[in-house]
Motif scaffolding. Structure first.
Motif, PDB file in Angstrom:
ATOM      1  N   LEU A  31      53.818  45.144  30.716  1.00 23.04           N
ATOM      2  CA  LEU A  31      52.634  45.669  31.392  1.00 23.04           C
ATOM      3  C   LEU A  31      52.418  44.950  32.720  1.00 23.04           C
ATOM      4  CD1 LEU A  31      50.400  47.760  30.862  1.00 23.04           C
ATOM      5  CD2 LEU A  31      49.072  45.943  29.775  1.00 23.04           C
ATOM      6  N   LEU A  32      52.583  43.638  32.699  1.00 24.97           N
ATOM      7  CA  LEU A  32      52.401  42.844  33.913  1.00 24.97           C
ATOM      8  C   LEU A  32      53.476  43.177  34.951  1.00 24.97           C
ATOM      9  CD1 LEU A  32      50.439  40.619  34.853  1.00 24.97           C
ATOM     10  CD2 LEU A  32      52.090  38.933  34.050  1.00 24.97           C
ATOM     11  N   ASN A  33      54.710  43.317  34.493  1.00 29.10           N
ATOM     12  CA  ASN A  33      55.797  43.631  35.425  1.00 29.10           C
ATOM     13  C   ASN A  33      55.709  45.061  35.948  1.00 29.10           C
ATOM     14  OD1 ASN A  33      57.079  41.126  35.481  1.00 29.10           O
ATOM     15  ND2 ASN A  33      58.167  41.534  33.582  1.00 29.10           N
ATOM     16  N   ARG A  34      55.235  45.982  35.116  1.00 28.16           N
ATOM     17  CA  ARG A  34      55.060  47.349  35.601  1.00 28.16           C
ATOM     18  C   ARG A  34      53.985  47.388  36.681  1.00 28.16           C
ATOM     19  NH1 ARG A  34      53.403  52.186  31.566  1.00 28.16           N
ATOM     20  NH2 ARG A  34      51.360  51.210  31.794  1.00 28.16           N
ATOM     21  N   ALA A  35      52.932  46.607  36.483  1.00 30.98           N
ATOM     22  CA  ALA A  35      51.881  46.543  37.493  1.00 30.98           C
ATOM     23  C   ALA A  35      52.439  46.042  38.823  1.00 30.98           C
ATOM     24  CB  ALA A  35      50.757  45.629  37.011  1.00 30.98           C
ATOM     25  N   ALA A  36      53.235  44.971  38.764  1.00 33.25           N
ATOM     26  CA  ALA A  36      53.806  44.412  39.991  1.00 33.25           C
ATOM     27  C   ALA A  36      54.746  45.404  40.667  1.00 33.25           C
ATOM     28  CB  ALA A  36      54.544  43.115  39.662  1.00 33.25           C
ATOM     29  N   THR A  37      55.477  46.166  39.865  1.00 28.95           N
ATOM     30  CA  THR A  37      56.400  47.153  40.435  1.00 28.95           C
ATOM     31  C   THR A  37      55.638  48.302  41.076  1.00 28.95           C
ATOM     32  OG1 THR A  37      57.947  46.569  38.659  1.00 28.95           O
ATOM     33  CG2 THR A  37      58.436  48.549  39.931  1.00 28.95           C
ATOM     34  N   LYS A  38      54.576  48.747  40.416  1.00 29.19           N
ATOM     35  CA  LYS A  38      53.752  49.808  41.010  1.00 29.19           C
ATOM     36  C   LYS A  38      53.139  49.340  42.325  1.00 29.19           C
ATOM     37  CE  LYS A  38      52.441  52.276  36.765  1.00 29.19           C
ATOM     38  NZ  LYS A  38      51.326  52.608  35.835  1.00 29.19           N
ATOM     39  N   ARG A  39      52.701  48.107  42.355  1.00 29.48           N
ATOM     40  CA  ARG A  39      52.121  47.571  43.596  1.00 29.48           C
ATOM     41  C   ARG A  39      53.162  47.559  44.704  1.00 29.48           C
ATOM     42  NH1 ARG A  39      50.921  41.297  44.497  1.00 29.48           N
ATOM     43  NH2 ARG A  39      50.322  41.382  46.676  1.00 29.48           N
ATOM     44  N   ARG A  40      54.367  47.118  44.353  1.00 30.69           N
ATOM     45  CA  ARG A  40      55.434  47.084  45.359  1.00 30.69           C
ATOM     46  C   ARG A  40      55.793  48.491  45.821  1.00 30.69           C
ATOM     47  NH1 ARG A  40      61.297  44.340  44.112  1.00 30.69           N
ATOM     48  NH2 ARG A  40      62.443  45.319  45.823  1.00 30.69           N
ATOM     49  N   ALA A  41      55.660  49.474  44.935  1.00 33.34           N
ATOM     50  CA  ALA A  41      55.963  50.870  45.283  1.00 33.34           C
ATOM     51  C   ALA A  41      54.813  51.538  46.027  1.00 33.34           C
ATOM     52  CB  ALA A  41      56.292  51.647  44.015  1.00 33.34           C
ATOM     53  N   GLY A  42      53.715  50.822  46.222  1.00 31.92           N
ATOM     54  CA  GLY A  42      52.579  51.373  46.957  1.00 31.92           C
ATOM     55  C   GLY A  42      51.552  52.068  46.099  1.00 31.92           C
ATOM     56  N   ASP A  43      51.721  52.033  44.778  1.00 30.57           N
ATOM     57  CA  ASP A  43      50.755  52.662  43.864  1.00 30.57           C
ATOM     58  C   ASP A  43      49.722  51.614  43.457  1.00 30.57           C
ATOM     59  OD1 ASP A  43      49.358  54.090  41.978  1.00 30.57           O
ATOM     60  OD2 ASP A  43      50.999  54.228  40.525  1.00 30.57           O
ATOM     61  N   LEU A  44      48.802  51.320  44.362  1.00 30.40           N
ATOM     62  CA  LEU A  44      47.827  50.264  44.100  1.00 30.40           C
ATOM     63  C   LEU A  44      46.877  50.642  42.970  1.00 30.40           C
ATOM     64  CD1 LEU A  44      46.948  49.131  47.743  1.00 30.40           C
ATOM     65  CD2 LEU A  44      48.676  48.213  46.186  1.00 30.40           C
ATOM     66  N   LYS A  45      46.498  51.910  42.897  1.00 34.30           N
ATOM     67  CA  LYS A  45      45.606  52.357  41.826  1.00 34.30           C
ATOM     68  C   LYS A  45      46.266  52.179  40.455  1.00 34.30           C
ATOM     69  CE  LYS A  45      42.958  56.360  40.195  1.00 34.30           C
ATOM     70  NZ  LYS A  45      42.619  57.786  40.447  1.00 34.30           N
ATOM     71  N   GLY A  46      47.532  52.591  40.353  1.00 38.81           N
ATOM     72  CA  GLY A  46      48.262  52.430  39.096  1.00 38.81           C
ATOM     73  C   GLY A  46      48.454  50.973  38.744  1.00 38.81           C
ATOM     74  N   ALA A  47      48.750  50.146  39.754  1.00 37.84           N
ATOM     75  CA  ALA A  47      48.922  48.714  39.517  1.00 37.84           C
ATOM     76  C   ALA A  47      47.637  48.102  38.989  1.00 37.84           C
ATOM     77  CB  ALA A  47      49.345  48.025  40.808  1.00 37.84           C
ATOM     78  N   LEU A  48      46.510  48.484  39.607  1.00 41.30           N
ATOM     79  CA  LEU A  48      45.224  47.935  39.181  1.00 41.30           C
ATOM     80  C   LEU A  48      44.907  48.338  37.737  1.00 41.30           C
ATOM     81  CD1 LEU A  48      42.898  46.213  40.226  1.00 41.30           C
ATOM     82  CD2 LEU A  48      41.768  48.313  40.993  1.00 41.30           C
ATOM     83  N   GLN A  49      45.234  49.556  37.369  1.00 42.46           N
ATOM     84  CA  GLN A  49      45.015  49.991  35.985  1.00 42.46           C
ATOM     85  C   GLN A  49      45.803  49.123  35.013  1.00 42.46           C
ATOM     86  OE1 GLN A  49      46.174  54.112  36.246  1.00 42.46           O
ATOM     87  NE2 GLN A  49      44.110  54.814  36.740  1.00 42.46           N
ATOM     88  N   ASP A  50      47.056  48.825  35.363  1.00 43.70           N
ATOM     89  CA  ASP A  50      47.884  47.995  34.486  1.00 43.70           C
ATOM     90  C   ASP A  50      47.361  46.562  34.420  1.00 43.70           C
ATOM     91  OD1 ASP A  50      49.552  50.010  33.689  1.00 43.70           O
ATOM     92  OD2 ASP A  50      51.228  49.447  34.981  1.00 43.70           O
ATOM     93  N   TYR A  51      46.957  46.026  35.567  1.00 44.16           N
ATOM     94  CA  TYR A  51      46.397  44.662  35.548  1.00 44.16           C
ATOM     95  C   TYR A  51      45.115  44.619  34.717  1.00 44.16           C
ATOM     96  CZ  TYR A  51      49.606  43.019  39.188  1.00 44.16           C
ATOM     97  OH  TYR A  51      50.718  42.654  39.899  1.00 44.16           O
ATOM     98  N   ASN A  52      44.276  45.641  34.856  1.00 48.22           N
ATOM     99  CA  ASN A  52      43.035  45.679  34.068  1.00 48.22           C
ATOM    100  C   ASN A  52      43.340  45.704  32.572  1.00 48.22           C
ATOM    101  OD1 ASN A  52      41.506  45.740  36.408  1.00 48.22           O
ATOM    102  ND2 ASN A  52      41.180  47.946  36.368  1.00 48.22           N
ATOM    103  N   GLU A  53      44.333  46.517  32.195  1.00 48.29           N
ATOM    104  CA  GLU A  53      44.686  46.613  30.771  1.00 48.29           C
ATOM    105  C   GLU A  53      45.235  45.273  30.276  1.00 48.29           C
ATOM    106  OE1 GLU A  53      47.497  49.191  27.705  1.00 48.29           O
ATOM    107  OE2 GLU A  53      47.283  49.848  29.794  1.00 48.29           O
ATOM    108  N   TYR A  54      46.093  44.664  31.080  1.00 50.36           N
ATOM    109  CA  TYR A  54      46.675  43.379  30.685  1.00 50.36           C
ATOM    110  C   TYR A  54      45.578  42.324  30.504  1.00 50.36           C
ATOM    111  CZ  TYR A  54      49.410  39.086  30.855  1.00 50.36           C
ATOM    112  OH  TYR A  54      49.951  37.852  30.567  1.00 50.36           O
ATOM    113  N   LEU A  55      44.681  42.232  31.483  1.00 50.46           N
ATOM    114  CA  LEU A  55      43.648  41.195  31.437  1.00 50.46           C
ATOM    115  C   LEU A  55      42.583  41.479  30.392  1.00 50.46           C
ATOM    116  CD1 LEU A  55      43.448  40.476  35.252  1.00 50.46           C
ATOM    117  CD2 LEU A  55      44.123  38.854  33.478  1.00 50.46           C
ATOM    118  N   SER A  56      42.494  42.705  29.925  1.00 50.89           N
ATOM    119  CA  SER A  56      41.585  42.983  28.812  1.00 50.89           C
ATOM    120  C   SER A  56      42.131  42.412  27.510  1.00 50.89           C
ATOM    121  CB  SER A  56      41.373  44.497  28.661  1.00 50.89           C
ATOM    122  OG  SER A  56      42.522  45.136  28.125  1.00 50.89           O
ATOM    123  N   LYS A  57      43.457  42.170  27.482  1.00 52.30           N
ATOM    124  CA  LYS A  57      44.099  41.657  26.279  1.00 52.30           C
ATOM    125  C   LYS A  57      44.434  40.171  26.376  1.00 52.30           C
ATOM    126  CE  LYS A  57      46.226  46.163  25.401  1.00 52.30           C
ATOM    127  NZ  LYS A  57      47.493  46.939  25.331  1.00 52.30           N
TER     128      LYS A  57
END
Length: 354
Positions: free
Chosen positions: A209-235
């Motif tokens: 989940l953390l690595n997918r977030a970083a990859t989405k951020r690098r790909a320019g999908d900031l909204k998707g990255a933020l969703q993944d970071y939020n999910e990760y940090l909720s856990k």
């Protein structure tokens, strides 16, 4: 040490001759091969109970009865590995291989022990032999791929992870690590797909989940990255890196207050995290809180005196705090440490010669 209790009793003799009974210990009448098998099975049972020292004693006895017992060497090696006795484990795997060179297990086990002994080249050779002998054993491909990833041979690593997934399509770690390899090869959409597959197979595999977030951020999908970071940090709320990366994502979205909140969480979790201190300094610069930006950049520099970006940020803060000489010194230091833009800022701000 055993303690023997001797019990005495008064005998009432009713005629005849009284005879005392003597307990005797009988030697095993089992043939050596059968005795070895019995001791071997006992060792396996004790291993499964995590009674590793007792298991080794049984394997020792099995090998005393049958010195060419390859499985006993193999299982004693595996037990020694669990006890972190890696060099003796390698020696036992050597014996097992000498006695039975066509079985993959001792090669794989020896590879694991050699990895633990920090012998990656030798471990890679053993994983290769294990994969050659049993091509459908996914861990052999997976661990060789991990070694190749660590030495930067990403294309070869991907090929190995491909083979691991072919052998076991439900191998979540292989999907995850192939995702990381795709990311290194700049195949970002494929990396995201692999991380997603890993999570579908093992939803609690939070690094995916953390690595997918970083990859989405690098790909320019900031909204998707933020969703993944939020999910990760909720856990998982104790990861300073995750807070820092979410803060960086918020920074890139222009949410500087949110970024400050995340960087603050990061430094509260890890006060020695220079990267988070410098990032918070950058966010404070955007919020025009130059005193706090100066303080945070200074903290980052105190933790890492070679931190060029922190000098650059502190230079910006000091310029706005009407400290031109100090700002010029910081920009020049940033340039000295390899950040050439520091010289540009110094020149643009009219810094004189040193």
């Amino acid at each position: 040490m055993r303690h023997f209790l001797f019990l005495t009793a008064t005998l009432t003799l009713a005629g005849g001759t009284a005879q005392a009974q003597v307990d005797t210990v009988r030697a095993s009448t089992l043939p050596p091969a059968q005795l070895a098998e019995k001791l071997y099975n006992s060792g396996v049972a004790k291993y499964n109970q995590k009674s590793y020292r007792a298991a080794i004693l049984d394997f020792d006895k099995a090998l005393a009865a049958k010195p060419d017992f390859a499985k006993a060497y193999y299982n004693r090696a595996t037990t020694r590995y669990e006890l972190k006795e890696y060099q003796p484990a390698v020696q036992d795997y050597d014996q097992a291989i000498q006695l039975d060179p066509a079985t993959f297990g001792p090669y794989f086990g020896r590879a694991q022990a050699k990895e633990a002994l920090n012998q990656p080249a030798e471990a890679e050779q053993d994983y290769s032999k294990a994969a050659e002998l049993k091509a459908d054993y996914a861990p052999a491909w997976y661990y060789r791929g991990a070694l190749r990833f660590e030495k930067g041979d990403f294309q070869a690593a991907k090929t190995d992870f491909d083979q691991a997934i072919k052998a076991d399509p439900a191998y979540a770690y292989a999907w995850h690590d192939r995702g990381s390899t795709q990311r290194k090869l700049n195949n970002l959409p494929a990396a995201i797909q692999d991380y997603t597959k890993a999570l579908s197979l093992q939803p609690d595999l939070l690094p995916a989940l953390l690595n997918r977030a970083a990859t989405k951020r690098r790909a320019g999908d900031l909204k998707g990255a933020l969703q993944d970071y939020n999910e990760y940090l909720s856990k998982k709320k104790d990861n300073a890196l995750a807070f820092t990366n979410r803060g960086s994502t918020r920074f890139e979205q222009g949410d500087y207050k949110g970024a400050v909140a995340d960087f603050t969480q990061a430094v509260e979790l890890d006060g020695s995290y220079a990267f988070a201190w410098n990032n918070r300094a950058a966010a404070y610069l955007k919020l025009e809180d130059f005193q706090k930006a100066n303080a945070d950049a200074t903290k980052a520099i105190s933790l890492n005196a070679q931190y060029a970006e922190a000098y650059l940020n502190r230079g910006h803060a000091r310029e706005m705090l009407r400290q031109p000489d100090a700002a010029c010194q910081d920009w020049r230091k940033a340039a000295e440490l390899g950040l050439e833009v520091g010289n540009t800022h110094a020149a643009n701000s009219g810094c004189g010669a040193q």
